[in-house]
Design a protein around this motif. Sequence first.
Motif, PDB file in Angstrom:
ATOM      1  N   MET A 186       0.804  -1.212  -0.025  1.00  0.00           N
ATOM      2  CA  MET A 186       0.070   0.131   0.152  1.00  0.00           C
ATOM      3  C   MET A 186       0.897   1.269   0.035  1.00  0.00           C
ATOM      4  SD  MET A 186      -3.119   1.161   2.526  1.00  0.00           S
ATOM      5  CE  MET A 186      -4.017  -0.254   2.366  1.00  0.00           C
ATOM      6  N   SER A 187       2.046   1.407   0.785  1.00  0.00           N
ATOM      7  CA  SER A 187       2.685   2.420   0.897  1.00  0.00           C
ATOM      8  C   SER A 187       3.479   2.730  -0.613  1.00  0.00           C
ATOM      9  CB  SER A 187       3.733   2.554   2.077  1.00  0.00           C
ATOM     10  OG  SER A 187       4.610   1.186   1.926  1.00  0.00           O
ATOM     11  N   ASN A 188       4.109   1.400  -0.878  1.00  0.00           N
ATOM     12  CA  ASN A 188       4.674   1.762  -2.287  1.00  0.00           C
ATOM     13  C   ASN A 188       3.600   2.241  -3.201  1.00  0.00           C
ATOM     14  OD1 ASN A 188       6.663   0.935  -4.061  1.00  0.00           O
ATOM     15  ND2 ASN A 188       5.602  -0.905  -4.847  1.00  0.00           N
ATOM     16  N   ALA A 189       2.564   1.692  -3.514  1.00  0.00           N
ATOM     17  CA  ALA A 189       1.453   2.225  -4.396  1.00  0.00           C
ATOM     18  C   ALA A 189       1.042   3.409  -4.241  1.00  0.00           C
ATOM     19  CB  ALA A 189       0.199   1.229  -4.287  1.00  0.00           C
ATOM     20  N   VAL A 190       1.032   4.234  -2.967  1.00  0.00           N
ATOM     21  CA  VAL A 190       0.689   5.373  -2.966  1.00  0.00           C
ATOM     22  C   VAL A 190       1.778   6.238  -3.271  1.00  0.00           C
ATOM     23  CG1 VAL A 190       0.179   7.005  -1.050  1.00  0.00           C
ATOM     24  CG2 VAL A 190      -1.009   4.901  -1.071  1.00  0.00           C
ATOM     25  N   SER A 191       2.996   5.883  -2.791  1.00  0.00           N
ATOM     26  CA  SER A 191       4.277   6.833  -3.021  1.00  0.00           C
ATOM     27  C   SER A 191       4.316   6.906  -4.470  1.00  0.00           C
ATOM     28  CB  SER A 191       5.425   6.484  -2.174  1.00  0.00           C
ATOM     29  OG  SER A 191       5.748   5.078  -2.612  1.00  0.00           O
ATOM     30  N   GLN A 192       4.164   5.584  -5.224  1.00  0.00           N
ATOM     31  CA  GLN A 192       4.723   5.731  -6.416  1.00  0.00           C
ATOM     32  C   GLN A 192       3.304   6.476  -7.320  1.00  0.00           C
ATOM     33  OE1 GLN A 192       7.102   3.974  -7.813  1.00  0.00           O
ATOM     34  NE2 GLN A 192       6.654   5.023  -9.775  1.00  0.00           N
ATOM     35  N   ASN A 223       1.989  11.206 -10.533  1.00  0.00           N
ATOM     36  CA  ASN A 223       1.050  12.163 -10.872  1.00  0.00           C
ATOM     37  C   ASN A 223       1.881  13.556 -10.759  1.00  0.00           C
ATOM     38  OD1 ASN A 223      -0.767  10.244 -11.642  1.00  0.00           O
ATOM     39  ND2 ASN A 223      -2.052  10.493  -9.830  1.00  0.00           N
ATOM     40  N   SER A 224       2.762  13.842 -10.253  1.00  0.00           N
ATOM     41  CA  SER A 224       3.658  14.755  -9.960  1.00  0.00           C
ATOM     42  C   SER A 224       3.003  15.675  -8.943  1.00  0.00           C
ATOM     43  CB  SER A 224       3.774  15.809 -11.157  1.00  0.00           C
ATOM     44  OG  SER A 224       4.381  14.950 -12.285  1.00  0.00           O
ATOM     45  N   LEU A 225       2.563  15.087  -7.923  1.00  0.00           N
ATOM     46  CA  LEU A 225       1.743  15.686  -6.784  1.00  0.00           C
ATOM     47  C   LEU A 225       2.837  16.043  -5.603  1.00  0.00           C
ATOM     48  CD1 LEU A 225      -1.633  13.950  -6.689  1.00  0.00           C
ATOM     49  CD2 LEU A 225      -1.228  16.209  -7.402  1.00  0.00           C
ATOM     50  N   ILE A 226       3.893  15.084  -5.840  1.00  0.00           N
ATOM     51  CA  ILE A 226       5.250  15.350  -4.792  1.00  0.00           C
ATOM     52  C   ILE A 226       6.220  15.438  -5.802  1.00  0.00           C
ATOM     53  CG2 ILE A 226       6.379  14.271  -2.715  1.00  0.00           C
ATOM     54  CD1 ILE A 226       3.936  13.302  -1.670  1.00  0.00           C
ATOM     55  N   GLU A 227       7.053  16.065  -5.454  1.00  0.00           N
ATOM     56  CA  GLU A 227       8.452  16.151  -5.969  1.00  0.00           C
ATOM     57  C   GLU A 227       9.268  15.954  -4.886  1.00  0.00           C
ATOM     58  OE1 GLU A 227      11.542  19.142  -8.215  1.00  0.00           O
ATOM     59  OE2 GLU A 227       9.579  19.732  -8.031  1.00  0.00           O
ATOM     60  N   THR A 251       2.981  16.713   7.421  1.00  0.00           N
ATOM     61  CA  THR A 251       4.224  16.472   7.935  1.00  0.00           C
ATOM     62  C   THR A 251       5.346  16.201   6.962  1.00  0.00           C
ATOM     63  OG1 THR A 251       3.120  15.119   9.862  1.00  0.00           O
ATOM     64  CG2 THR A 251       5.200  14.746   9.428  1.00  0.00           C
ATOM     65  N   LEU A 252       4.886  15.542   5.821  1.00  0.00           N
ATOM     66  CA  LEU A 252       5.989  15.256   4.724  1.00  0.00           C
ATOM     67  C   LEU A 252       6.349  16.280   4.137  1.00  0.00           C
ATOM     68  CD1 LEU A 252       4.837  11.935   2.885  1.00  0.00           C
ATOM     69  CD2 LEU A 252       7.030  12.350   4.326  1.00  0.00           C
ATOM     70  N   ILE A 253       5.344  17.381   4.038  1.00  0.00           N
ATOM     71  CA  ILE A 253       5.925  18.712   3.377  1.00  0.00           C
ATOM     72  C   ILE A 253       7.327  19.356   3.992  1.00  0.00           C
ATOM     73  CG2 ILE A 253       4.460  20.323   4.694  1.00  0.00           C
ATOM     74  CD1 ILE A 253       3.862  21.724   2.135  1.00  0.00           C
ATOM     75  N   ASN A 254       7.529  19.100   5.293  1.00  0.00           N
ATOM     76  CA  ASN A 254       8.594  19.379   5.895  1.00  0.00           C
ATOM     77  C   ASN A 254       9.695  18.404   6.058  1.00  0.00           C
ATOM     78  OD1 ASN A 254       7.410  21.682   6.666  1.00  0.00           O
ATOM     79  ND2 ASN A 254       6.341  20.841   8.316  1.00  0.00           N
ATOM     80  N   HIS A 255       9.548  17.373   5.149  1.00  0.00           N
ATOM     81  CA  HIS A 255      10.528  16.307   5.306  1.00  0.00           C
ATOM     82  C   HIS A 255      11.889  16.886   4.370  1.00  0.00           C
ATOM     83  CE1 HIS A 255      12.395  12.217   4.563  1.00  0.00           C
ATOM     84  NE2 HIS A 255      12.109  11.890   5.588  1.00  0.00           N
ATOM     85  N   LYS A 256      13.197  16.234   4.780  1.00  0.00           N
ATOM     86  CA  LYS A 256      14.098  16.677   4.044  1.00  0.00           C
ATOM     87  C   LYS A 256      14.418  16.168   2.636  1.00  0.00           C
ATOM     88  CE  LYS A 256      16.895  12.787   6.005  1.00  0.00           C
ATOM     89  NZ  LYS A 256      17.434  11.961   5.001  1.00  0.00           N
ATOM     90  N   ASP A 257      13.566  14.849   2.351  1.00  0.00           N
ATOM     91  CA  ASP A 257      13.878  14.386   1.038  1.00  0.00           C
ATOM     92  C   ASP A 257      12.481  15.012   0.163  1.00  0.00           C
ATOM     93  OD1 ASP A 257      15.927  12.683   1.494  1.00  0.00           O
ATOM     94  OD2 ASP A 257      14.784  11.280   2.066  1.00  0.00           O
ATOM     95  N   VAL A 258      11.704  15.644   0.600  1.00  0.00           N
ATOM     96  CA  VAL A 258      10.505  16.258  -0.224  1.00  0.00           C
ATOM     97  C   VAL A 258      10.826  17.780  -0.392  1.00  0.00           C
ATOM     98  CG1 VAL A 258       8.173  16.826  -0.012  1.00  0.00           C
ATOM     99  CG2 VAL A 258       8.654  14.803   0.858  1.00  0.00           C
ATOM    100  N   ILE A 259      10.704  17.741  -2.014  1.00  0.00           N
ATOM    101  CA  ILE A 259      11.274  19.191  -2.676  1.00  0.00           C
ATOM    102  C   ILE A 259       9.758  20.140  -2.409  1.00  0.00           C
ATOM    103  CG2 ILE A 259      11.859  20.328  -4.550  1.00  0.00           C
ATOM    104  CD1 ILE A 259      13.423  17.803  -5.293  1.00  0.00           C
ATOM    105  N   ASP A 260       8.919  19.582  -3.078  1.00  0.00           N
ATOM    106  CA  ASP A 260       7.566  20.191  -2.780  1.00  0.00           C
ATOM    107  C   ASP A 260       6.354  19.463  -3.057  1.00  0.00           C
ATOM    108  OD1 ASP A 260       6.036  22.718  -2.641  1.00  0.00           O
ATOM    109  OD2 ASP A 260       6.711  23.603  -4.351  1.00  0.00           O
TER     110      ASP A 260
END
Length: 142
Positions: free
Chosen positions: A40-46, A51-55, A109-118
């Motif tokens: 589930m986490s793999n499918a969601v993150s992929q 869909n270019s919702l998370i860079e 939360t993820l918006i502030n993660h070091k690996d998330v650009i935007d």
Amino acid sequence: MGKIFRPNNKESMLLSRIESSKEKERRIAIETARDNLEPMSNAVSQKLVENSLIETTSKNSLQEQIEKKLEALVKLDDFEIDYQIAPFRELVTAPNVVSLVITAFVLETLINHKDVIDIYGSDEEIYHCINTQVQKYMPANL
């Protein structure tokens, strides 16, 4: 003067049944998430990346973060879950609790993660993207 509402026994039973069915759906959704953490986490993150919702600089890191959140979800009580999803409860009608928790996690939360650009897109777009992937693992009656 306002009307005084006095539910009769049939109305009380019906309301109780509706509430019980909602609680059962919620419990089943959380149990299903527990049983399908990695896929589930793999499918969601992929899908979020596709869909270019998370860079992000690392899709694997994104997947790990979502998987950790799903693991934590299983251990939370109802109050803690309600608290986390409160800002997003009215996002859609009849939301899936797992999808809402992941959406809240991504947006808060993820918006502030070091690996998330935007993070791009509206809250609804992100929820629908997550929900389409989560629903693949849910039983047919949910």
